[in-house]
Write a protein that holds these residues in place. Sequence first.
Motif, short mmCIF file in Angstrom:
data_model
loop_
_atom_site.label_atom_id
_atom_site.label_comp_id
_atom_site.label_asym_id
_atom_site.label_seq_id
_atom_site.Cartn_x
_atom_site.Cartn_y
_atom_site.Cartn_z
N MET A 132 0.81 -1.21 0.00
CA MET A 132 0.00 0.00 0.00
C MET A 132 0.85 1.27 0.00
SD MET A 132 -1.35 -0.05 3.97
CE MET A 132 -2.35 1.45 3.78
N HIS A 133 2.13 1.12 0.33
CA HIS A 133 3.02 2.28 0.40
C HIS A 133 3.89 2.45 -0.85
CE1 HIS A 133 1.79 2.93 4.50
NE2 HIS A 133 2.17 1.71 4.86
N SER A 141 -16.00 0.35 -3.11
CA SER A 141 -16.58 0.86 -1.86
C SER A 141 -15.61 1.74 -1.09
CB SER A 141 -17.04 -0.30 -0.97
OG SER A 141 -15.95 -1.13 -0.62
N MET A 142 -14.32 1.52 -1.27
CA MET A 142 -13.32 2.30 -0.53
C MET A 142 -12.75 3.46 -1.35
SD MET A 142 -13.45 0.75 2.32
CE MET A 142 -12.11 1.48 3.25
N ASP A 143 -13.27 3.65 -2.54
CA ASP A 143 -12.80 4.76 -3.38
C ASP A 143 -13.17 6.09 -2.73
OD1 ASP A 143 -11.66 6.05 -5.51
OD2 ASP A 143 -13.44 5.92 -6.78
N GLY A 144 -12.15 6.90 -2.45
CA GLY A 144 -12.37 8.20 -1.84
C GLY A 144 -12.43 8.19 -0.33
N VAL A 145 -12.23 7.00 0.30
CA VAL A 145 -12.24 6.91 1.77
C VAL A 145 -10.86 7.28 2.29
CG1 VAL A 145 -12.56 5.41 3.76
CG2 VAL A 145 -14.02 5.14 1.74
N ALA A 146 -10.79 8.34 3.08
CA ALA A 146 -9.51 8.80 3.61
C ALA A 146 -8.99 7.80 4.65
CB ALA A 146 -9.70 10.18 4.26
N PRO A 147 -7.67 7.72 4.82
CA PRO A 147 -6.63 8.56 4.20
C PRO A 147 -5.96 7.90 3.00
CG PRO A 147 -5.68 7.39 6.05
CD PRO A 147 -7.11 6.93 5.94
N TYR A 148 -6.51 6.81 2.47
CA TYR A 148 -5.83 6.06 1.42
C TYR A 148 -6.63 6.03 0.12
CZ TYR A 148 -3.35 4.30 5.55
OH TYR A 148 -2.66 4.20 6.71
N LYS A 149 -5.91 5.69 -0.95
CA LYS A 149 -6.56 5.42 -2.24
C LYS A 149 -7.20 4.03 -2.17
CE LYS A 149 -4.83 9.11 -4.36
NZ LYS A 149 -5.65 10.20 -4.94
#
Length: 422
Positions: free
Chosen positions: A96-97, A163-171
Amino acid sequence: MDIQKIHSKVSWRLIPFLVLLFLLAWIDRVNVGFAKLSMLSDLQFSEAVYGLGAGIFFLGYFFFEVPSNLYLQKIGARKTLARITILWGLTSIAMMHVSTPTSFYILRFLLGAFEAGFFPGVMLYLTYWVPASRRGRINGLFMTSFAIAGIIGSPLAGFIMSSMDGVAPYKNWQWLFLIEGIPSVIAGLAVLRYLPDFPRQAKWLSLQEQKALTDDIAREDTRMQKEEKLLHALKSPRLWLCTAVYFCVVSGNATIAFWTPTIVKDIGVVGTMNIGLVSAVPFILGTLAMVFNGMHSDKRGERRLHCAAATLVASIGLSLTGATLGNPTAALAALSLAAIGILAAFPVFWSIPTSFLAGTAAAAGIALINSIGNLAGFVAPSLMGSLKASTGSLAAGLYVVAAFELLASILLLMFFKPRQGS
């Protein structure tokens, strides 16, 4: 004592858990295929960068697989599989990094290095528990894990990313690596409590059952005159023929694993969730073919023709996929045919080397076949990425991989001399 009941008891105890482990491994290995749908644009990576990064995983596999399997003989499968599962889970989370091509390459290489030894380790582990005459079916059941990973993993990845698109703090692709990496770490810890190394350590078998199982496997190993000395095995043409065949088989598997989401997107499917659902179709059919081919191979007591027929089907399917990319329905049907052939080849293939290898020769030989064969997992994705970048289409790459599958059929039919169990 009914030995068949003992074999059934062993299968129900070990196979579901091993399937779960391989399911997690496969998902963490190929989820980059879904991450790329948005990761490439976010990080400004090219298709060639993705293809190299997807494939470099198998270089790590190549360098560390044989040492891992030899070390398994010293410390046991339980500790080995636990180490492997925990480390690949942590590395998947670290994905993820990723921020540069270099970090992408390094983490993919480490993922391969840490997972190295898992698949051949399980193949070796099963020889301690299952006689060769039952291994086509058992291998088929175990290997449904990477087919099931396509069935479950594709919709799951599509769901996470949508579902996680736009959920902070990650892409969304960062969430994908995080959410799918955590279960592997937990499963690795569970291995230490659940898996016995040998039948004599299985508390869920009585002493009489332990002895009956061990004696049954020992009798078959003696009757089949398996090679146990490593140097003798390395001189065997059968070992190197198996390696060449497996390279061809894996080229197709890596192609559908890493490029199915892209193919589905290219034929006009819109939305990551829809892409995930459609991408599962070829793997559903491939799973059924895998189990059927393994069981039918056991019933007939034949491996070579079952494997050659499967790779021939794979070659036809991949060729038709390349030829019908402009027709969504035909392309999906052709891709499904390719998946049927590719996945059906695996369980019967792995019944061939374990029919003539045992002991140290099995530990090193199985790992050698898998490590060299899996270099196709580096070659095929890289080739697909490069050809797509230069031609603008996946067709050329699909034709090349189809040729590899055809070569596998030719090698098996023309050069492999059948013997008992093969």
